[in-house]
Design a protein around this motif. Structure first.
Motif, PDB file in Angstrom:
ATOM      1  N   PRO A 123      71.462  74.739 168.008  1.00 23.59           N
ATOM      2  CA  PRO A 123      72.318  74.770 166.830  1.00 23.59           C
ATOM      3  C   PRO A 123      72.994  73.514 166.456  1.00 23.59           C
ATOM      4  CG  PRO A 123      73.366  75.274 169.109  1.00 23.59           C
ATOM      5  CD  PRO A 123      72.003  74.958 169.302  1.00 23.59           C
ATOM      6  N   THR A 127      77.369  76.361 163.808  1.00 31.25           N
ATOM      7  CA  THR A 127      75.958  77.324 163.659  1.00 31.25           C
ATOM      8  C   THR A 127      76.028  78.101 165.153  1.00 31.25           C
ATOM      9  OG1 THR A 127      74.398  75.906 164.147  1.00 31.25           O
ATOM     10  CG2 THR A 127      74.876  76.295 161.951  1.00 31.25           C
ATOM     11  N   GLU A 128      75.476  79.191 164.999  1.00 34.17           N
ATOM     12  CA  GLU A 128      75.108  79.984 166.341  1.00 34.17           C
ATOM     13  C   GLU A 128      73.791  80.611 166.164  1.00 34.17           C
ATOM     14  OE1 GLU A 128      77.474  83.192 169.299  1.00 34.17           O
ATOM     15  OE2 GLU A 128      77.730  83.194 167.107  1.00 34.17           O
ATOM     16  N   TYR A 129      73.090  80.509 167.365  1.00 30.68           N
ATOM     17  CA  TYR A 129      71.533  81.096 167.371  1.00 30.68           C
ATOM     18  C   TYR A 129      71.882  82.373 168.485  1.00 30.68           C
ATOM     19  CZ  TYR A 129      68.957  77.654 164.631  1.00 30.68           C
ATOM     20  OH  TYR A 129      68.571  76.896 163.920  1.00 30.68           O
ATOM     21  N   LYS A 230      76.160  78.313 170.534  1.00 31.94           N
ATOM     22  CA  LYS A 230      76.714  77.763 169.483  1.00 31.94           C
ATOM     23  C   LYS A 230      77.282  76.590 169.541  1.00 31.94           C
ATOM     24  CE  LYS A 230      81.054  80.117 170.628  1.00 31.94           C
ATOM     25  NZ  LYS A 230      81.982  81.161 169.951  1.00 31.94           N
ATOM     26  N   LYS A 232      80.521  74.645 167.707  1.00 37.46           N
ATOM     27  CA  LYS A 232      81.993  74.958 166.744  1.00 37.46           C
ATOM     28  C   LYS A 232      82.667  73.752 166.838  1.00 37.46           C
ATOM     29  CE  LYS A 232      84.820  77.133 164.226  1.00 37.46           C
ATOM     30  NZ  LYS A 232      84.403  77.409 162.851  1.00 37.46           N
ATOM     31  N   LYS A 304      70.264  83.430 163.387  1.00 36.34           N
ATOM     32  CA  LYS A 304      71.104  82.163 162.981  1.00 36.34           C
ATOM     33  C   LYS A 304      72.265  82.637 162.258  1.00 36.34           C
ATOM     34  CE  LYS A 304      70.981  77.513 161.084  1.00 36.34           C
ATOM     35  NZ  LYS A 304      70.277  76.289 160.701  1.00 36.34           N
ATOM     36  N   ILE A 307      79.233  79.553 161.725  1.00 35.42           N
ATOM     37  CA  ILE A 307      80.440  80.106 162.215  1.00 35.42           C
ATOM     38  C   ILE A 307      81.735  79.061 161.774  1.00 35.42           C
ATOM     39  CG2 ILE A 307      79.583  81.503 164.162  1.00 35.42           C
ATOM     40  CD1 ILE A 307      79.857  78.389 165.738  1.00 35.42           C
TER      41      ILE A 307
END
Length: 307
Positions: A123, A127-129, A230, A232, A304, A307
């Motif tokens: 990530p 972003t988040e996978y 993720k 953040k 993906k 976030i």
């Protein structure tokens, strides 16, 4: 997954874990399997804002071109060699699947399979996978199906890792399964990390057992395994789920010396190990896989989102 052998701290190991389960329906000959249990795939189909990054549905006839099929001994076991010919695509339970199948070669030697994706991911900030796979574990005794829980010494795994200079880019074990019949089999998630090649700094302090009510025979033996990875605002979190139930949530405070910010990029791995280099963990004299233990993977996807 890679881990340090308990009896030889100088060794670094790549394990094979995978996931669960078996068939509780009446026993069937193998050639009957494709015509039964035509349940819908539990494959993860994610709507916006998720965007698909990678997928393999393992259609029969595929040459597995998105994967590297390894040919070598397992790093964690004296008793298992991986052959590139073992991972194949087959019709199983009415599904097109990856199949990794064990074969006993001699009293203390088994052949199995290990594949790693050519695709890699990690990530970026904010972003988040979501990595998802549907897996079933099952054993065969001639033409009769046996539960994974009736075997001893199988060690399947579904995980992600950067194999070069392990564990400096970390390892995320989504599912590691250990069969210990007649005692209860167990399933775990885990992380590994270190700042120099071959040295894991966190031991097994990040290992988390699956919930006690996890039934590997449920849902016809098929289970959905997921890793949510993720970042953040530069804070990294890894969450492991099984059948949409959270098994574990990891942050840098989950284990001493863990630094999730240094993880990645990772490949996706499926493998089925047999035995161990630690006879106190898996006794080689007790290994019983009947005719074979098999890992079936219905599909694997990576999505993906921002976030």
């Amino acid at each position: 997954m890679k881990k340090l052998n308990l009896l030889s701290l100088a060794l670094s190991c790549v394990l094979g874990f995978a996931s669960c389960s078996d068939n509780t329906s009446p026993v069937l000959a193998e050639d009957q399997l494709a015509s039964v249990n035509n349940s819908k795939s539990t494959g993860k189909i994610a709507g916006a804002p998720w965007v698909k990054q990678f997928e393999d549905t393992f259609n029969v006839g595929s040459n597995l071109s998105q994967w590297t099929k390894e040919q070598r001994a397992d790093y964690n076991s004296w008793y298992c060699d991986y052959a590139s010919s073992v991972p194949t695509t087959q019709w199983r339970d009415g599904k097109q699947c990856l199949e990794i199948k064990t074969t006993k070669l001699s009293t203390y030697k088994y052949q199995s399979g290990f594949i790693s994706s050519n695709y890699q991911y990690k990530p970026e900030n904010n972003t988040e996978y979501m990595l998802s796979a549907n897996i079933k574990l099952v054993a065969m005794d001639g033409g009769t199906y046996k539960s994974f829980t009736q075997t001893y010494g199988a060690w399947p795994a579904f995980w992600s890792v950067q194999q070069n200079a392990w564990p400096t880019k970390g390892e995320i074990d989504i599912m590691e399964g250990y069969s210990f019949a007649p005692n209860a089999s167990r399933f775990t998630s885990n992380l590994f990390y270190g700042t120099s090649s071959g040295t894991n700094l966190i031991g097994n302090s990040a290992e988390r057992n699956y919930p006690g009510n996890f039934d590997i025979n449920g849902n016809g033996g098929w289970h959905l395994y997921e890793s949510f990875w993720k970042m953040k605002d530069n804070v990294v979190t890894v969450t492991i789920k099984v059948d949409n139930v959270t098994v574990s949530t990891y942050t840098n405070s989950s284990a001493a010396n863990l630094n999730l910010n240094n993880f990645g990029p990772h490949s996706i791995i499926f493998n089925l190990n047999v035995g161990s280099k630690d006879s106190n963990f898996i006794d080689p004299n007790k290994i019983n896989l009947f005719s074979s233990v098999m890992m079936w993977v219905d599909d694997v996807t990576v999505y993906k989102r921002p976030i």
